[in-house]
Design a protein around this motif. Structure first.
Motif: not given
Length: 219
Positions: A122-125, A150-157, A185-188, A210-219
């Motif tokens: 649950a990330i605002p926005g 806090p309020d950070q989101l990492g996504v791996a596909i 706070d490790i970066m992608p 493995i084909a892997l894409q990682i992104a982080t969302f930091i408001p």
């Protein structure tokens, strides 16, 4: 199929004895073999189908002439019955094996489903949704969420090469490896480098990737 309640029925006698049974004129002994003249059965032989020392069926051969079958005919019928029994037994064992594999794959599918995120962050926005529909019961596609703060989101596909159980196993390994590396706070880019060091040798040995894409969302 035929009734098996009468143990004195010729077919059942051949099955119980595991031996071919031959009559030169069976209608003289068993009246139920008679049919309207002139087509009634006279010569008859019952050849049990034997697999793993047990009868799995019976070949019934008849002729409207008396004493129609020679010893050579019986030997040929037995040879055919042996081949038929092997084919039927192999088909039965194959069917059992297929059912067992399907059962194991269904269990693997259930286990794999629990490895994917069971709840969404649950990330605002942000509106987030994820879904995997494998081509088979199990596969190598996956997505994963993680947090570095806090309020950070990492996504791996990710997508593991191939399909089936091997791909599913490396999918689980990939998710586990991601969880062991997140934090501080490790970066992608650094996360991908760490994952590559952890998994490369195993993947190479098994000719997987493995084909892997990682992104982080930091408001």
């Amino acid at each position: 199929t035929f009734p098996v309640s009468d143990q004195n029925e010729p077919g059942m006698m051949a099955i119980n004895a595991l031996q071919p049974l031959v009559y030169g004129n069976i209608t003289d002994i068993y009246s139920h073999f008679r049919s309207p003249v002139p087509d009634r059965i006279k010569s008859w032989m019952g050849i049990p189908l034997i697999a793993r020392d047990r009868a799995i069926g019976l070949i019934s051969i008849d002729n409207s002439e008396a004493n129609a079958y020679s010893d050579e005919d019986v030997q040929m019928a037995v040879a055919f019955a042996n081949q038929a029994a092997i084919a039927l037994e192999n088909a039965r064992l194959y069917e059992i094996e297929v059912r067992e594999i399907e059962r194991e794959l269904d269990i693997a599918h259930q286990i794999q489903s629990t490895l994917l995120p069971q709840s969404l962050p649950a990330i605002p926005g942000l509106d987030i949704v994820g879904r995997i529909i494998p081509a088979r019961q199990v596969g190598g596609d996956f997505f994963h969420f993680f947090s570095n703060g806090p309020d950070q989101l990492g996504v791996a596909i990710g997508d593991v090469s191939g399909k089936g159980i091997p791909a599913a196993l490396y999918m689980a390994a990939g998710i586990t490896a991601i969880d062991t590396q997140v934090g501080n706070d490790i970066m992608p880019g650094d996360l991908l480098n760490n994952l590559n060091k952890m998994l490369y040798n195993h993947l190479r040995e098994n000719k997987m990737n493995i084909a892997l894409q990682i992104a982080t969302f930091i408001p």
